[in-house]
Each structure stands twice: as C-alpha cells, then as structure tokens.
Design an enzyme around this catalytic site. Sequence first.
Site, PDB file in Angstrom:
ATOM      1  N   HIS A 235     -18.945  54.957   4.884  1.00  0.00           N
ATOM      2  CA  HIS A 235     -18.536  54.146   6.026  1.00  0.00           C
ATOM      3  C   HIS A 235     -18.092  55.074   7.137  1.00  0.00           C
ATOM      4  CE1 HIS A 235     -16.504  51.081   8.413  1.00  0.00           C
ATOM      5  NE2 HIS A 235     -17.291  50.237   7.777  1.00  0.00           N
TER       6      HIS A 235
ATOM      7  N   ASP B 291     -20.501  46.051   1.084  1.00  0.00           N
ATOM      8  CA  ASP B 291     -21.832  45.561   0.707  1.00  0.00           C
ATOM      9  C   ASP B 291     -22.236  45.922  -0.706  1.00  0.00           C
ATOM     10  OD1 ASP B 291     -22.494  44.230   3.059  1.00  0.00           O
ATOM     11  OD2 ASP B 291     -22.877  46.126   4.061  1.00  0.00           O
TER      12      ASP B 291
HETATM   13  N1  CMC Z   1     -25.603  58.267   0.605  1.00  0.00           N
HETATM   14  C1  CMC Z   1     -25.732  59.620   0.655  1.00  0.00           C
HETATM   15  N2  CMC Z   1     -25.186  60.399   1.609  1.00  0.00           N
HETATM   16  C2  CMC Z   1     -24.491  59.777   2.577  1.00  0.00           C
HETATM   17  C3  CMC Z   1     -24.314  58.391   2.614  1.00  0.00           C
HETATM   18  C4  CMC Z   1     -24.902  57.632   1.556  1.00  0.00           C
HETATM   19  N3  CMC Z   1     -24.772  56.303   1.539  1.00  0.00           N
HETATM   20  N4  CMC Z   1     -23.584  58.049   3.698  1.00  0.00           N
HETATM   21  C5  CMC Z   1     -23.303  59.187   4.335  1.00  0.00           C
HETATM   22  N5  CMC Z   1     -23.849  60.235   3.677  1.00  0.00           N
HETATM   23  C6  CMC Z   1     -23.736  61.656   4.010  1.00  0.00           C
HETATM   24  C7  CMC Z   1     -24.751  62.060   5.093  1.00  0.00           C
HETATM   25  O1  CMC Z   1     -25.969  62.473   4.523  1.00  0.00           O
HETATM   26  C8  CMC Z   1     -24.008  63.192   5.776  1.00  0.00           C
HETATM   27  O2  CMC Z   1     -24.115  64.328   4.966  1.00  0.00           O
HETATM   28  P1  CMC Z   1     -24.063  65.832   5.610  1.00  0.00           P
HETATM   29  O3  CMC Z   1     -22.807  65.878   6.431  1.00  0.00           O
HETATM   30  O4  CMC Z   1     -24.048  66.726   4.419  1.00  0.00           O
HETATM   31  O5  CMC Z   1     -25.307  65.941   6.457  1.00  0.00           O
HETATM   32  C9  CMC Z   1     -22.529  62.721   5.731  1.00  0.00           C
HETATM   33  O6  CMC Z   1     -22.441  61.858   4.582  1.00  0.00           O
HETATM   34  C10 CMC Z   1     -22.087  61.960   6.976  1.00  0.00           C
HETATM   35  O7  CMC Z   1     -23.064  60.960   7.251  1.00  0.00           O
HETATM   36  P2  CMC Z   1     -23.188  60.246   8.654  1.00  0.00           P
HETATM   37  O8  CMC Z   1     -24.469  59.492   8.673  1.00  0.00           O
HETATM   38  O9  CMC Z   1     -22.947  61.231   9.759  1.00  0.00           O
HETATM   39  O10 CMC Z   1     -21.938  59.329   8.589  1.00  0.00           O
HETATM   40  P3  CMC Z   1     -21.744  57.988   9.337  1.00  0.00           P
HETATM   41  O11 CMC Z   1     -20.307  57.830   9.546  1.00  0.00           O
HETATM   42  O12 CMC Z   1     -22.604  57.899  10.546  1.00  0.00           O
HETATM   43  O13 CMC Z   1     -22.320  56.971   8.235  1.00  0.00           O
HETATM   44  C11 CMC Z   1     -23.022  54.948   7.326  1.00  0.00           C
HETATM   45  C12 CMC Z   1     -21.889  55.701   8.019  1.00  0.00           C
HETATM   46  C13 CMC Z   1     -22.476  53.593   6.902  1.00  0.00           C
HETATM   47  C14 CMC Z   1     -24.160  54.727   8.328  1.00  0.00           C
HETATM   48  C15 CMC Z   1     -23.525  55.749   6.098  1.00  0.00           C
HETATM   49  O14 CMC Z   1     -22.486  56.007   5.204  1.00  0.00           O
HETATM   50  C16 CMC Z   1     -24.705  55.056   5.402  1.00  0.00           C
HETATM   51  O15 CMC Z   1     -25.839  55.196   5.834  1.00  0.00           O
HETATM   52  N6  CMC Z   1     -24.405  54.283   4.298  1.00  0.00           N
HETATM   53  C17 CMC Z   1     -25.433  53.508   3.626  1.00  0.00           C
HETATM   54  C18 CMC Z   1     -25.648  52.196   4.375  1.00  0.00           C
HETATM   55  C19 CMC Z   1     -24.513  51.223   4.158  1.00  0.00           C
HETATM   56  O16 CMC Z   1     -24.059  51.013   3.051  1.00  0.00           O
HETATM   57  N7  CMC Z   1     -24.093  50.590   5.262  1.00  0.00           N
HETATM   58  C20 CMC Z   1     -23.056  49.548   5.213  1.00  0.00           C
HETATM   59  C21 CMC Z   1     -21.824  49.951   5.934  1.00  0.00           C
HETATM   60  S1  CMC Z   1     -20.450  48.827   5.597  1.00  0.00           S
HETATM   61  C22 CMC Z   1     -20.970  47.329   6.282  1.00  0.00           C
HETATM   62  C23 CMC Z   1     -20.688  47.264   7.722  1.00  0.00           C
HETATM   63  O17 CMC Z   1     -19.512  47.050   8.055  1.00  0.00           O
HETATM   64  O18 CMC Z   1     -21.610  47.438   8.524  1.00  0.00           O
END
Ligand code: CMC
Length: 426
Positions: A304, A361
């Site tokens: 998240h 989720d």
């Molecule tokens: N699985 C594997 N690695 C992950 C994941 C994941 N689900 N989420 C983040 N990472 C890693 C990412 O690869 C990155 O690694 P590194 O720094 O080594 O390159 C690091 O964590 C930071 O990722 P980011 O994309 O910069 O972080 P963010 O804050 O933009 O991501 C997120 C938030 C929700 C988009 C992401 O965690 C994700 O894609 N999760 C899966 C989708 C999901 O479950 N979404 C629902 C969110 S909750 C419902 C809502 O309120 O919308």
Amino acid sequence: MDTYATLRIGDKELQLPLINGTEGEKAIDISKLRAETGYITMDVGYGNTGSCQSAITYMDGEEGTLRYRGIPVEQLAEQSTFKETSYLLINGRLPTRDELTRFSVMLNDNSLVHTDLKVFFQNFPRESHPMGILSSMVNALRSFYPSLARNTEEINIIMTRLLAKVRTMATMSYKISRGHELVFPRPDLTYCENFLNMMFDSPVKPYEIKKEVVDALRVFWILHADHEQNCSTSTVRMVGSARVNLYAAISAGIAALWGPLHGGANQAVIEMLKEIAEGKGDYKKAIERAKDKNDPFRLMGFGHRVYKTYDPRARIMKKMCDELLESLQMSDPLLDIARELEEVALNDQYFIDHNLYPNVDFYSGIVLRAIGIPTSMFTVMFALGRLPGWIAQWKESQDDPQWKLSRPRQIYTGHKKYDYVPIHAR
Ligand code: CMC
C-alpha cells in the site's frame, strides 16, 4: 515551535510556512515557490504532496490507523450501519435519530431509477466490464436528472440520489446481464438488505436474507467508505475542481477505481488465487515471481502507498471472512491458499524489507464470493462502498475557501524548438 522552513537556492533564501494538522501531520507550504524562485517541485505519483486540507478521514500508515471524522473504523465496523457511516462522512457528525430517519426516507424516495435507463443497460455489449457500464451510467444520470446544485437542499438531493440510485443501478446491470427480471427496492428493507434482495431475489427462487450475510456486506462497505486522498478520490476532487457536476466527478472516480492497482485489486486477487489453485496450489512460485524484478507480476492484495504495516481494514476483513464462512458452513479452497500465501509472504525477507502486508483487498474477494457476488462485480462493490467518501470529499472541496482549479506543472523533456517541414520536402 518552528513556523517556517528555509529553502536556499544559490544565494536566494525563501521562507516557507509550515502547516500542522490536528494529529501532528506536518507540511511545507510551497504555494509561492515558483513565483518567487522559478522552481517547481517534482514528486511523481504525489507520494510527498498534499493536495488539500481535509477534515474527513485520518490515516496513519506507520501505526495502521484509520478514522472517519475522528471515529476509529474498528468502532464503526463493530457498531454502526453503512447508512449512518455515510451520513457521518458527508455531514461531518453522527446523525440524531430524527436525522437518520429523514436520511432513510430520502434514500427510499430516490431509490427507483428512470425506466429509460434500462435501454442503455441492454445495449452495452455482453462482454462489457460492469465498472465501465457503471461509470458511463453514473455520467448519464446527469441527463436524466438535470437539476442544478444551486443550494444546500438541491446538493443534498443530488447526493442522496446518487447513494440510492447507484445501488439500484448496480443490481440492474447484474440482472440484465443474466437476462433476469428486475427486482425493485423495498422500503421495508435496510440499505444492505435491499441491495442483496435486488441482486438475488427472483420469482422462481425467493432470496432468503441472512443476518450474517447482511452483516458482512455492512462491514465490507463501511471499511471501503473513505480512504482520504487515494487515486480515485483525488480524481473526484481534481475533476470536480473544474466545477463539473457531481455525477461527472463520481463517474471519473469510478473509472480510476477500476484499475487493478487500486479497486480492481479485489478481482485481481481472486484471479491470482485461482491461478495458483489451478497450478496445484504452488503459492511459492507466486512469491518468487513477485520478487523477480524482471517479472511485472506483483502479489495482488499486498502493499500500500500509505500503510507500511498491516492495513487495519485487512485485519477486520480477515476476521470477518473466517466468521462468515464458519456461520454459513462454507469452505473456500481459495481461503486456504490465501492464508498460506500470507504466512509465507510475511516471513519472507523481501516482503519484510519492503514493508509489504496484506491490504483490504486480500481477503475481501473471498467475503464477496461467499455472499454470492460474481467476480466481475467485485470492484463495483468497492465503488458502492466508496460513494459516500467521494461525495463527502467532493462537497468539502466545493466548499473549500482555498479552492483552486487542479493544474499540476511538469518539467518538459521533449525536443527544443525546430521548424515545421512540409510533407513534400521530408
Ligand atoms: N508485490 C511485490 N512487490 C511489491 C508489491 C507487491 N504487491 N507492491 C510493492 N512492491 C515493491 C515494488 O516492486 C517496489 O520494489 P523496489 O523498491 O525493490 O523496486 C517497492 O515495493 C515499492 O513499490 P511502489 O510501486 O513504488 O510502491 P507504491 O507505494 O507505489 O505501491 C501499490 C502501492 C498498492 C500500487 C503496490 O503495493 C501494488 O501494486 N500492490 C498490488 C496491487 C494492490 O493490491 N492494490 C490494492 C491497494 S489497496 C486498495 C486501495 O485502497 O486502492
């Protein structure tokens, strides 16, 4: 206590006012930065950028705290109704008994939809995703109900209309997609009961409204009701900042929520768990893929932007999931996979180092499956829950004395100026 931060660029020094929130949140006000220095700030994805001051929802990602209008979400999930929580979010305080009755009457009075809308639903291609249909139909509502939001009374009617009609429209799209008779809202049922009845009742098989199912839906919607400036809510505020009507702003929010990184994650989690089940339950492969930087796969339902600890909503959802399946005497093989996946991920160094925990989720899809909601409608369920939050945020932004058209800037990285060459000379 400091009241400003000092920024030095070359020999120029600028004093930037500090802003403090009621829960100790801190911000640096850079609104005069470009005018005084020529610089803008760069914050791709807005992880460090506050777009507004808001009194609606407080969350602390480090502590795993979530409160609506100051009340912990755990207390609301335990004791409130979705209707009351919606009132709280939109109006800023809990309703009195009379106010809640009036709100119920208004919701009932507005819950039918114009029969012409049925023609729209029927003409969407069969394969259309329900979120695309919902977004279009909410936008279309403006044409059916063109009254303007000129005063508080009219705004209240439009907000209530949305809460009442979008629920009816979601069930209509489901019934029409199956070729079933429509079921109309009943004034004797609660908001959640009515939704379930409109979804599942039929002349051939009357729907039995079970208390535990109603309760699961109530909690599901309360947990989704608001989440401060997330992608879809910021979209509602941004689109609303151009002073479009509420229907158009909510329609844009629905489109943003559709994405698998946001609200679409509940559908993506179930698809991922099914894939693991089909591969004979090899969840370790999914963990390895999620860690592989050359593989775009992510563990859906994990991670998240704000929570760097266990999402408080996920904790409640997980407990509710166990209780619901037990009371319905159901088992779901996907729940076993989810539990094992969670345990492996929480003990894996990659997930520990990246602060990746289950989000709301991860277990919500299993709850929705147990209720009988088809997977393609999972994100619609999220949208129905998020409606009061979007409405509250839109209202707050429209009333904000600091209101401004949202218009971020950029750093241009394209070609320097060069001259047009006519096609015959190229
Ligand atoms: N699985 C594997 N690695 C992950 C994941 C994941 N689900 N989420 C983040 N990472 C890693 C990412 O690869 C990155 O690694 P590194 O720094 O080594 O390159 C690091 O964590 C930071 O990722 P980011 O994309 O910069 O972080 P963010 O804050 O933009 O991501 C997120 C938030 C929700 C988009 C992401 O965690 C994700 O894609 N999760 C899966 C989708 C999901 O479950 N979404 C629902 C969110 S909750 C419902 C809502 O309120 O919308």
